[in-house]
Motif scaffolding. Structure first.
Motif, PDB file in Angstrom:
ATOM      1  N   GLY A 124       0.834  -1.207   0.000  1.00 44.22           N
ATOM      2  CA  GLY A 124       0.000   0.000   0.000  1.00 44.22           C
ATOM      3  C   GLY A 124       0.866   1.252   0.000  1.00 44.22           C
ATOM      4  O   GLY A 124       2.078   1.199   0.232  1.00 44.22           O
ATOM      5  N   ILE A 125       0.229   2.393  -0.252  1.00 44.84           N
ATOM      6  CA  ILE A 125       0.958   3.680  -0.238  1.00 44.84           C
ATOM      7  C   ILE A 125       0.384   4.526   0.892  1.00 44.84           C
ATOM      8  O   ILE A 125      -0.848   4.629   1.028  1.00 44.84           O
ATOM      9  N   VAL A 126       1.282   5.142   1.677  1.00 43.40           N
ATOM     10  CA  VAL A 126       0.832   6.036   2.746  1.00 43.40           C
ATOM     11  C   VAL A 126       1.529   7.372   2.559  1.00 43.40           C
ATOM     12  O   VAL A 126       2.755   7.441   2.505  1.00 43.40           O
ATOM     13  N   GLU A 127       0.728   8.435   2.422  1.00 43.48           N
ATOM     14  CA  GLU A 127       1.289   9.791   2.328  1.00 43.48           C
ATOM     15  C   GLU A 127       0.986  10.506   3.636  1.00 43.48           C
ATOM     16  O   GLU A 127      -0.173  10.587   4.045  1.00 43.48           O
ATOM     17  N   ASP A 128       2.043  11.041   4.274  1.00 45.43           N
ATOM     18  CA  ASP A 128       1.911  11.635   5.614  1.00 45.43           C
ATOM     19  C   ASP A 128       1.849  13.155   5.511  1.00 45.43           C
ATOM     20  O   ASP A 128       2.782  13.785   5.022  1.00 45.43           O
ATOM     21  N   TYR A 129       0.727  13.744   5.943  1.00 39.01           N
ATOM     22  CA  TYR A 129       0.588  15.205   5.935  1.00 39.01           C
ATOM     23  C   TYR A 129       0.580  15.787   7.350  1.00 39.01           C
ATOM     24  O   TYR A 129      -0.001  16.836   7.587  1.00 39.01           O
ATOM     25  N   ASP A 150      -1.093  15.914  10.170  1.00 36.28           N
ATOM     26  CA  ASP A 150      -2.308  15.617  10.939  1.00 36.28           C
ATOM     27  C   ASP A 150      -3.340  14.861  10.100  1.00 36.28           C
ATOM     28  O   ASP A 150      -4.502  14.745  10.475  1.00 36.28           O
ATOM     29  N   SER A 151      -2.905  14.390   8.946  1.00 34.66           N
ATOM     30  CA  SER A 151      -3.771  13.512   8.137  1.00 34.66           C
ATOM     31  C   SER A 151      -2.889  12.577   7.311  1.00 34.66           C
ATOM     32  O   SER A 151      -1.690  12.825   7.124  1.00 34.66           O
ATOM     33  N   LEU A 152      -3.505  11.496   6.855  1.00 37.05           N
ATOM     34  CA  LEU A 152      -2.767  10.498   6.066  1.00 37.05           C
ATOM     35  C   LEU A 152      -3.599  10.114   4.859  1.00 37.05           C
ATOM     36  O   LEU A 152      -4.810   9.885   4.989  1.00 37.05           O
ATOM     37  N   ARG A 153      -2.967  10.029   3.684  1.00 35.26           N
ATOM     38  CA  ARG A 153      -3.663   9.423   2.541  1.00 35.26           C
ATOM     39  C   ARG A 153      -3.174   7.981   2.434  1.00 35.26           C
ATOM     40  O   ARG A 153      -1.968   7.732   2.440  1.00 35.26           O
ATOM     41  N   VAL A 154      -4.106   7.054   2.374  1.00 34.11           N
ATOM     42  CA  VAL A 154      -3.741   5.633   2.276  1.00 34.11           C
ATOM     43  C   VAL A 154      -4.451   5.052   1.074  1.00 34.11           C
ATOM     44  O   VAL A 154      -5.674   5.201   0.937  1.00 34.11           O
ATOM     45  N   TYR A 155      -3.687   4.414   0.182  1.00 28.28           N
ATOM     46  CA  TYR A 155      -4.345   3.732  -0.927  1.00 28.28           C
ATOM     47  C   TYR A 155      -3.579   2.484  -1.330  1.00 28.28           C
ATOM     48  O   TYR A 155      -2.385   2.331  -1.026  1.00 28.28           O
TER      49      TYR A 155
END
Ligand code: UD1
Length: 419
Positions: A273-278, A280-285
């Motif tokens: 999977g891919i996790v993008e760390d911002y 205070d939020s995370l995009r996970v796909y």
């Protein structure tokens, strides 16, 4: 009887807001009993464990005012009994925090043996050991715990095992004790830091929470008169992260502390999977079928046992064979039997389960054996082909706010039916 009916598969897409942490909330509410005054607690999750905690506080004499469904003002100036209601305290696990808090505030408490998820033996010997080190006398008779102390006195406490509950409970009992208490081999979970931050905001002197040595300098009184906001729920955030992977979805998970999710992020990357760390939020796909991985549950910062069933769903769908070793709760694999009804190929023996990944799961009637097992079955239902029916929802409602609505907002097809 209520059931959830899930039509799958539905890849999850969109944004979701994480609520305040259940395990922090159910400790902070009893901690408010230490305050000889008023405090406001915001960002409480709207779940049944929180409502029961507030009812217990009321029965002890505290005045509760709901500001909205996620915020409460508590006036604990008058505490007029040292007998906690047995029927309510035996409903959930965290009622044991009433012991530490009331010992500290009133020097005495009678409380029913804690209930909660049946995950194994769940002893409280380390809690009792801590209270006794501070000078309390604790007896258990006919299912009732009676703890009493003339005056608690700070002392070193060494935890034989790393226990979240015992660490928080001893911390609660030490806040108003005379002198300094040190807790060695303390647990380091985010909600331990949150409870310490709450107590310090109200006037306590606790240092080192989040490390394995916590030092509590006893203070005379907590005066409160402050507002505190509960930390975002690490486990709820992890549940949505793993739901994104299992359904091959794409989610932006908002209002989380991404550092608390490092062990989950690492495993999601390992399964492809891919996790993008911002921050205070995370995009996970995850676009493809997940890859196999091995997992061992451990105290924080290790992989949390409370996300083991949810990642179990991901591994049941993975390419290849995975192994999970459960090191905290002996009965955590109860969900395996239910997941196998949906076509998973999992063999569990003792504290190990072997997951032979299958390409698809298929809907079936299943039962939520405990809170996190329930969350895992919802994820499985959203990933599976066909209709899944989940029974025993009271477990899920104890710990997740508005769960089916939150999943439906991001593409799930879940209906709650009252039969
Ligand atoms: C808390 C969480 C729960 C989570 C668990 C582990 C709350 C309300 N619940 O439970 O969701 O699964 O941490 O992260 O916060 N033990 C003893 N003696 C004791 C206490 C614990 O032997 O006196 C053992 C337990 O059997 C278990 C291990 O220690 O094997 C960890 O338990 P603990 O961290 O205390 O869990 P809880 O606080 O009950």
């Amino acid at each position: 009887m209520e059931k959830l009916v899930i039509k799958g598969p539905t890849p999850l897409k969109g944004e979701v807001q994480i609520n305040g942490a259940k395990n922090a909330a159910v400790a902070i509410l009893p901690a408010a009993l230490l305050i000889n005054g008023v405090c406001t607690i915001d960002n409480l999750p709207d779940i049944s464990d929180v409502k029961i905690s507030c009812k217990i506080l009321e029965k002890l004499g505290a005045k509760i005012k709901w500001n909205n469904k996620n915020s409460v003002t508590i006036d604990a100036t008058e505490i007029n009994t040292t007998k906690a209601p047995i029927d309510l305290t035996s409903k959930f696990r965290a009622s044991y925090y009433i012991i530490g808090a009331m010992l500290s505030r009133k020097g005495e408490i009678e409380v029913g043996m804690p209930g909660g998820c049946q995950l194994g033996a769940r002893p409280i010997d380390q809690h009792i050991k801590g209270f006794e080190s501070l000078g309390a006398n604790v007896t258990i008779e006919n299912g009732i715990i009676h703890a009493k102390a003339d005056k608690l006195k700070g002392n070193p406490v060494y935890m034989d095992i790393v226990s979240v509950g015992a660490t928080i409970n001893v911390m609660l009992s030490a806040v108003l004790a005379k002198g300094t208490t040190t807790i060695d081999n303390a647990a380091k979970e985010p909600h331990i830091v949150d409870v310490a931050n709450f107590l310090n905001t109200m006037g306590a002197d606790i240092r080192g929470a989040g490390t394995d040595v916590i030092k509590i300098n006893g203070v005379k009184e907590l005066t409160g008169n402050a507002t505190y906001s509960v930390v975002p729920d690490q486990i709820e955030a992890g549940t949505f992260m793993l739901a994104a992977v299992a359904t091959k979805g794409d989610l932006l998970i908002k209002n989380c502390i991404t550092k608390h999710l490092d062990s989950i992020t690492a495993k999601i990357i390992e399964v492809g999977g891919i996790v993008e760390d911002y921050g205070d939020s995370l995009r996970v796909y995850c676009k493809n079928r997940p890859l196999k991985a091995n997992i061992k549950t451990l105290p924080y910062p290790g992989f949390p046992t409370d996300l083991q069933p949810q990642i179990g769903v991901v591994l049941s769908l993975a390419k290849g064979t995975s192994i999970i070793n459960e090191s905290i709760w002996e009965s955590r694999f109860q969900y395996v039997h239910e997941l196998n009804k949906m076509g998973a190929k999992i063999t569990a023996q003792g504290n190990t389960a072997i997951f032979e990944g299958v390409e698809t799961l298929s809907g079936a009637p299943v039962s939520a054996t405990d809170l996190r097992a329930g969350a895992a079955l919802i994820i499985a239902g959203m990933a599976a082909k066909g209709v899944t029916e989940i029974y025993n929802l009271e477990h899920i409602d104890r710990g997740y706010e508005n769960i089916e609505q939150k999943f439906n907002n991001i593409g799930a097809k879940i209906e709650r039916i009252i039969e």
